[in-house]
Design a protein around this motif. Structure first.
Motif, PDB file in Angstrom:
ATOM      1  N   ILE A  87      36.758  37.255  36.680  1.00 13.66           N
ATOM      2  CA  ILE A  87      37.058  38.365  37.583  1.00 13.66           C
ATOM      3  C   ILE A  87      36.769  39.652  36.830  1.00 13.66           C
ATOM      4  O   ILE A  87      37.453  39.987  35.853  1.00 13.66           O
ATOM      5  CB  ILE A  87      38.521  38.356  38.051  1.00 13.66           C
ATOM      6  N   PHE A  88      35.749  40.354  37.296  1.00  9.12           N
ATOM      7  CA  PHE A  88      35.382  41.648  36.711  1.00  9.12           C
ATOM      8  C   PHE A  88      35.624  42.722  37.762  1.00  9.12           C
ATOM      9  O   PHE A  88      35.214  42.577  38.920  1.00  9.12           O
ATOM     10  CB  PHE A  88      33.914  41.638  36.290  1.00  9.12           C
ATOM     11  N   GLY A  89      36.288  43.799  37.376  1.00  5.65           N
ATOM     12  CA  GLY A  89      36.544  44.877  38.313  1.00  5.65           C
ATOM     13  C   GLY A  89      37.705  44.546  39.239  1.00  5.65           C
ATOM     14  O   GLY A  89      38.461  43.594  39.023  1.00  5.65           O
ATOM     15  N   PRO A  90      37.859  45.309  40.320  1.00  5.76           N
ATOM     16  CA  PRO A  90      39.001  45.093  41.224  1.00  5.76           C
ATOM     17  C   PRO A  90      38.836  43.843  42.073  1.00  5.76           C
ATOM     18  O   PRO A  90      37.729  43.440  42.406  1.00  5.76           O
ATOM     19  CB  PRO A  90      38.990  46.351  42.102  1.00  5.76           C
ATOM     20  N   TYR A  91      39.979  43.237  42.411  1.00  8.29           N
ATOM     21  CA  TYR A  91      40.002  42.124  43.357  1.00  8.29           C
ATOM     22  C   TYR A  91      41.325  42.203  44.105  1.00  8.29           C
ATOM     23  O   TYR A  91      42.377  41.822  43.595  1.00  8.29           O
ATOM     24  CB  TYR A  91      39.845  40.778  42.640  1.00  8.29           C
ATOM     25  N   ARG A  99      43.624  37.892  33.618  1.00  9.83           N
ATOM     26  CA  ARG A  99      42.905  37.625  34.862  1.00  9.83           C
ATOM     27  C   ARG A  99      42.691  36.131  35.047  1.00  9.83           C
ATOM     28  O   ARG A  99      41.741  35.711  35.705  1.00  9.83           O
ATOM     29  CB  ARG A  99      41.572  38.385  34.853  1.00  9.83           C
ATOM     30  N   PHE A 115      33.635  38.398  41.345  1.00 11.02           N
ATOM     31  CA  PHE A 115      34.691  37.383  41.425  1.00 11.02           C
ATOM     32  C   PHE A 115      34.043  36.013  41.519  1.00 11.02           C
ATOM     33  O   PHE A 115      33.199  35.770  42.388  1.00 11.02           O
ATOM     34  CB  PHE A 115      35.578  37.613  42.650  1.00 11.02           C
ATOM     35  N   SER A 138      32.123  45.046  40.860  1.00 16.48           N
ATOM     36  CA  SER A 138      33.087  43.947  40.779  1.00 16.48           C
ATOM     37  C   SER A 138      32.329  42.627  40.821  1.00 16.48           C
ATOM     38  O   SER A 138      31.194  42.563  41.300  1.00 16.48           O
ATOM     39  CB  SER A 138      34.097  43.995  41.937  1.00 16.48           C
ATOM     40  N   ASP A 182      33.531  39.341  47.253  1.00 18.67           N
ATOM     41  CA  ASP A 182      33.546  40.762  46.924  1.00 18.67           C
ATOM     42  C   ASP A 182      34.971  41.192  46.579  1.00 18.67           C
ATOM     43  O   ASP A 182      35.904  40.371  46.570  1.00 18.67           O
ATOM     44  CB  ASP A 182      32.955  41.595  48.065  1.00 18.67           C
ATOM     45  N   HIS A 183      35.154  42.473  46.281  1.00 24.19           N
ATOM     46  CA  HIS A 183      36.449  42.929  45.775  1.00 24.19           C
ATOM     47  C   HIS A 183      37.559  42.851  46.822  1.00 24.19           C
ATOM     48  O   HIS A 183      38.740  42.870  46.495  1.00 24.19           O
ATOM     49  CB  HIS A 183      36.337  44.362  45.254  1.00 24.19           C
TER      50      HIS A 183
END
Length: 359
Positions: free
Chosen positions: A350-354, A256, A196, A194, A216-217
């Motif tokens: 924002i890449f991946g979960p957040y 996003r 952010f 992730s 972090d996520h």
């Protein structure tokens, strides 16, 4: 190998300037943007040197009438880091830490001549250091400076002077971050992939406001800072806050990207509140942040190409368009001060979960 840089007292290792340590991801980059007072016109520039890849590249993007007109250029560096030109694009350092010029000789129908002059001494952001498991993902320093911008841009024969009141931001960063072709072998790690990032440099009549956060996520910041800097401030000037907060963020449906947010900055007399309202979008891939012309890509001896992007037609849910700068108006309010309206950008990736945003 000796190069022109070796005749200047700028060495950081026992080796010639041509060598920048042992990490293939070392980079050294310029970034600039500028916008009209109402945010309707926008220009951005990126220029990067990648010593271990022996590549340099430069990118210019001009937004007019909902279209993003981009010029990309890449060359083999030949280890000569003092040459600040790639094809038709060049940078001139007129006064270090204060005044720089970007010139684009006409190519593919695009040209510009822009001067960026600092409003105050640049700020040094906290050092960015992050690992993926055992491997360094990021390790770099960045200076950031809000600027007044003058000059002109040209698209397909139509030249426009910037006029009065143009402002923007420039930065310089150097160190390690992923550049060039992705590594063929990933590094195993238990961490959830992730990333952010929010960055909001804002220009007001008598001051600049800076904010950034990497988290972090789960939403835990690992690098963040806000600075309020009066015009003319020196190296030790301004108010620096280590615990700013971006609140009241709602994402645009299916994307996003934030519809807006309110930045809270702790002050000695209370708290500043800066309401940020996006009104336009700049796609960062237009200056090499991803896409075919990603930073550090090997394109041969010299390659120059134009790319036109219809912003309204772009799929904002596509990963290539996740990284944006939202051209925004901002309202600054603080105890004991009259409210001020300004303009700036609200950069987002924002890449991946957040989890805080339900992603």
């Amino acid at each position: 190998m000796l190069t022109k840089g070796d005749d200047f007292p700028i060495h950081q290792t026992p080796e010639p300037i041509a060598y920048a340590g042992s990490d293939r991801n070392f980079y050294d980059r310029y970034f600039f943007n500028g916008y009209s007072p109402d945010g309707s016109e926008f220009v951005a520039v990126a220029f990067g040197v990648y010593p271990a890849l022996n590549v340099a590249d430069a990118h210019v993007a001009i937004i007019r009438d909902g279209k993003e007109y981009c010029l990309h250029a890449s060359k083999i560096l030949r280890m000569e880091r003092m040459d600040l030109s790639v094809g038709p694009i060049r940078i001139e350092v007129i006064e270090p830490l204060q005044k720089l010029r970007v010139v684009v000789e006409k190519a593919e129908g695009l040209a510009c001549d822009l001067t960026f002059e600092g409003r105050a001494f640049p700020i040094e952001e906290p050092r960015f250091m992050r690992r993926n498991g055992p491997r360094v993902f990021m390790d770099y320093t960045r200076l950031t400076q809000n600027v007044r911008v003058s000059g002109w841009t040209e698209v397909d024969g139509e030249r426009r002077a910037l006029g009065s009141g143009w402002t923007g931001t420039r930065d310089r960063s150097w160190g390690i971050r992923p550049v060039g072709a992705p590594d063929s072998q990933s590094t195993p790690s238990d961490a959830i992939p992730s990333f952010f990032w929010q960055w909001a440099p804002l220009n007001f009549a008598d001051k600049s406001v800076f904010f950034h956060v990497n988290a972090d996520h789960e939403g835990r910041p690992w690098n963040t800072r806000a600075v309020i800097l009066p015009d003319g401030a020196g190296a030790e000037g301004g108010w620096h806050a280590d615990a700013p907060r971006m609140e009241e963020v709602t994402l645009k449906a299916g994307t996003r990207h934030a519809l807006g947010g309110t930045l809270k900055v702790p002050l000695a007399q209370g708290e500043a509140s800066i309401a940020i309202k996006p009104k336009g979008v700049f796609l960062m891939r237009g200056i090499g942040y991803g896409g075919e012309w990603r930073h550090g890509a090997l394109k041969g001896e010299l390659a120059v190409a134009r790319e036109d992007i219809d912003i309204a037609a772009a799929d904002m849910a596509s990963p290539e368009n996740w990284h944006i700068q939202a051209i925004s108006t901002a309202i600054y309010e603080a105890p004991g001060e009259a409210p001020q309206e300004g303009v700036g950008v609200f950069e987002q990736l924002i890449f991946g979960p957040y989890r805080p945003y339900g992603l």
